[in-house]
Motif scaffolding. Structure first.
Motif, PDB file in Angstrom:
ATOM      1  N   LEU A  95       0.825  -1.201   0.000  1.00 38.41           N
ATOM      2  CA  LEU A  95       0.000   0.000   0.000  1.00 38.41           C
ATOM      3  C   LEU A  95       0.864   1.258   0.000  1.00 38.41           C
ATOM      4  N   TRP A 104      -8.071   0.010  -3.068  1.00 43.81           N
ATOM      5  CA  TRP A 104      -6.996   0.956  -2.769  1.00 43.81           C
ATOM      6  C   TRP A 104      -6.877   2.016  -3.857  1.00 43.81           C
ATOM      7  N   CYS A 141      -9.451   4.592  -3.662  1.00 48.30           N
ATOM      8  CA  CYS A 141      -9.180   5.509  -2.542  1.00 48.30           C
ATOM      9  C   CYS A 141      -8.090   6.515  -2.903  1.00 48.30           C
ATOM     10  N   ILE A 180      -4.956   8.747   4.580  1.00 48.36           N
ATOM     11  CA  ILE A 180      -4.626   7.433   5.126  1.00 48.36           C
ATOM     12  C   ILE A 180      -4.508   7.466   6.642  1.00 48.36           C
ATOM     13  N   GLY A 202     -11.864   4.919   3.363  1.00 47.02           N
ATOM     14  CA  GLY A 202     -11.074   3.966   2.588  1.00 47.02           C
ATOM     15  C   GLY A 202     -11.597   2.549   2.672  1.00 47.02           C
ATOM     16  N   THR A 203     -10.785   1.599   2.254  1.00 50.52           N
ATOM     17  CA  THR A 203     -11.147   0.187   2.194  1.00 50.52           C
ATOM     18  C   THR A 203     -11.582  -0.315   3.560  1.00 50.52           C
ATOM     19  N   TYR A 207      -7.402   0.480   4.258  1.00 55.32           N
ATOM     20  CA  TYR A 207      -6.654   1.619   3.712  1.00 55.32           C
ATOM     21  C   TYR A 207      -6.237   2.578   4.814  1.00 55.32           C
TER      22      TYR A 207
END
Length: 586
Positions: free
Chosen positions: A12, A38, A41, A48, A128-129, A150
């Motif tokens: 990531l 990802w 995002c 993050i 995010g994820t 994420y």
């Protein structure tokens, strides 16, 4: 096999450092579904680290049916789990957490520190994820383990989520997820989450009322005997068989319901032309009564694929032969678009007439841009409400000129305007509101121009869903993912729009800024639209509509003959067909 946490996080970080053009990170052991999330995002610039997560204080009024169907299931599961350190989450279709069940104090501290609590927005674009928002985006069950999240906020957690769909319609209502510390995760979590989701959907089915069961029975009967696309619509619902699913969109539902609810159809099957988002189509329409207080339902069987409307005037085979590729429309109404293109195509002076806010300048600019070809330079706009008309339009150095607000030009300047138009060596278009213009202005326009009148927005209300889509498509990234639900589009179609297209554009752009990337329902519209009564037809309008329908029937749908019998022009007739939503055979 669980992913290697350190290796996953390094993948990531590499994607964040290299950006969306980075080579795929799947070789690092990252699953395709996680990498896909990802990248979404990164494209949406989701932070993050720790940041302010959108929060809604009162979640109890959100998705009440989903909440009612899920509560007993989560109560039973909570009793079965006992002191197990597993939390349960329910979100709406946007990923906002509307229910959390967790009891162990240490786990509550971890969840609260991660903002995993009721009211917080767990959509992908927010955090995010994760096992709620990514499940809603992918529309499939998913396990998100530790560093696959994420956001650093969710790193300590493992989540197993599943989507929850509306029975029979297939509409996404929300998501359910189980979550725990990664070192407490069980391989049974995905199966348990999926089973809970199916139990909630079973409760939703059991909650259906008698009128909904009547509707479903009519749908099943139609799909059992017909292989054509079948769509069933009520004021608040639309569903279809497999062949008809491609047509089930918010735009199509709004068009169908507004058209059929005001059609006056009685019991039995009726063959008629219906409007879909992709154009018009022949269909058999059957009214289904006894489906509740909101009015009837309509079962629509499509007899052919949708087709774009064509103007009903003599064809010009030579012009059609020269058209190598479809041209972009100059106006939402095809007949008006063709009139604009025809006027500039024959190098006539075009006067675009219409009320304020009807898009006159946009239409004039688009028409002249097509006439000047690939010169690259846009037409020059001379606003006669603010400046004098130049003695020679060639002085502008432009390939074409738009004389804007001709009706606001001082009367003593009309001679100069007329001379400039007559002597021009470049294409010229005017914008004018003849309803407010002085008779001297109207005389100049009549003597020099081919006039094309643009209807007000209420006169073409059936085009509102398509115009909304066009406006949204031209918005900045993030805002152009905004979608309008059918109930919102129905309100927009029925609103009187005193500011015409300009008011619609401003409204859509404002809503897209405030709710970028989300679904906009009628509850999100300005209060004046929610509280005002919907526009209807009075006795005089109803009588006029009946006279038009009778004339069209008398002359077999020929609008030219019908207009002559009614004593109005074809363009006026076309406007009234749009205003009264009278179906035609083209």
């Amino acid at each position: 096999m669980l992913p290697d946490q350190a290796q996953t996080r390094q993948a990531l970080e590499r994607l964040l450092a290299q950006g969306l053009l980075a080579t795929p990170v799947a070789q690092s052991g990252v699953r395709d579904v996680i990498e896909r999330s990802w990248r979404r995002c990164v494209g949406a610039e989701v932070p993050i680290g720790r940041h302010d997560i959108p929060y809604v204080a009162d979640v109890h009024d959100m998705a009440p049916r989903l909440h009612a169907a899920a509560a007993p299931v989560l109560d039973r599961l909570g009793d079965d789990l006992g002191d197990a350190r597993v939390a349960m989450f329910l979100s709406d279709d946007q990923g906002r957490i509307i229910m959390r069940r967790a009891g162990e104090p240490q786990q509550l501290r971890i969840l609260d520190n991660s903002c995993a609590a009721e009211g917080f927005d767990f959509s992908e674009t927010s955090i995010g994820t994760n096992g709620l928002g990514t499940v809603a985006r992918e529309r499939r069950p998913l396990l998100v383990h530790g560093s696959e999240h994420y956001s650093e906020l969710l790193g300590p957690l493992t989540c197993a989520g599943t989507p929850i769909f509306e029975p029979f319609t297939g509409q996404l209502l929300g998501t359910f997820a189980l979550a725990c510390r990664s070192d407490h995760a069980s391989a049974l979590m995905p199966a348990m989450a999926t089973d809970v989701g199916r139990q909630i959907e079973g409760n939703l089915t059991a909650m259906l009322g008698a009128h909904e069961r009547t509707l479903i029975q009519a749908f099943l009967l139609a799909t059992r005997t017909d292989r054509q696309p079948v769509i069933v619509v009520t004021e608040n619902t639309a569903f279809a068989n497999t062949a008809g699913l491609v047509h089930v969109t918010p735009e199509t539902h709004a068009l169908l319901w507004c058209d059929l609810a005001e059609s006056g159809l009685r019991a039995g099957r009726h063959r008629r032309v219906i409007r879909l988002a992709g154009g018009r189509a022949d269909a058999l329409v059957e009214r289904v009564d006894g489906v509740g207080p909101t009015g009837p339902a309509f079962c629509v069987r499509l007899l052919q694929s949708p087709r774009s409307p064509e103007p009903d005037r003599p064809s010009d085979h030579r012009r059609r032969h020269r058209r190598a590729a479809p041209q972009a429309p100059l106006h939402p109404v095809p007949d008006i678009s063709d009139q604009l293109r025809s006027a500039v195509g024959f190098r006539e002076v075009l006067a675009v007439d219409g009320p304020a806010g009807s898009g006159k300048l946009t239409a004039a600019m688009a028409a002249l841009a097509g006439a000047t070809g690939a010169t690259g330079a846009p037409p020059v706009v001379v606003d006669l409400a603010r400046t004098d008309c130049p003695e020679s339009l060639a002085e502008t150095g432009a390939p074409a000129v738009v004389l804007h607000h001709v009706h606001d030009a001082p009367a003593e300047h009309l001679r100069r305007i007329r001379t400039a138009i007559e002597d021009s060596s470049v294409p010229v278009a005017l914008t004018v509101d003849l309803d407010t213009a002085h008779h001297d202005v109207a005389a100049v326009v009549a003597a020099l121009c081919t006039t094309v009148r643009l209807p007000s927005l209420p006169e073409m209300s059936a085009e509102v869903p398509r115009i909304v889509l066009q406006i949204v498509a031209g918005l900045p990234p993030g805002q152009r993912e905004t979608r309008f639900t059918s109930d919102a589009l129905q309100v927009l179609m029925r609103w009187p729009w005193p500011g015409n297209l300009a008011e619609l554009r401003r409204t859509v752009e404002q809503l897209a800024r405030r709710r970028a990337g989300r679904s906009i329902s009628s509850a999100d519209l300005p209060p004046r639209m929610q509280q005002a009564p919907l526009r209807g037809f009075g006795m005089i309008e109803t009588a006029e509509r009946d006279a038009i329908v009778s004339a069209l029937h008398r002359f077999g749908g020929n609008r030219t003959q019908a207009a002559a019998a009614l004593g109005i022009g074809r363009t006026t007739l076309y406007r009234k067909l749009q205003t009264y939503r009278i179906p035609t055979g083209d």
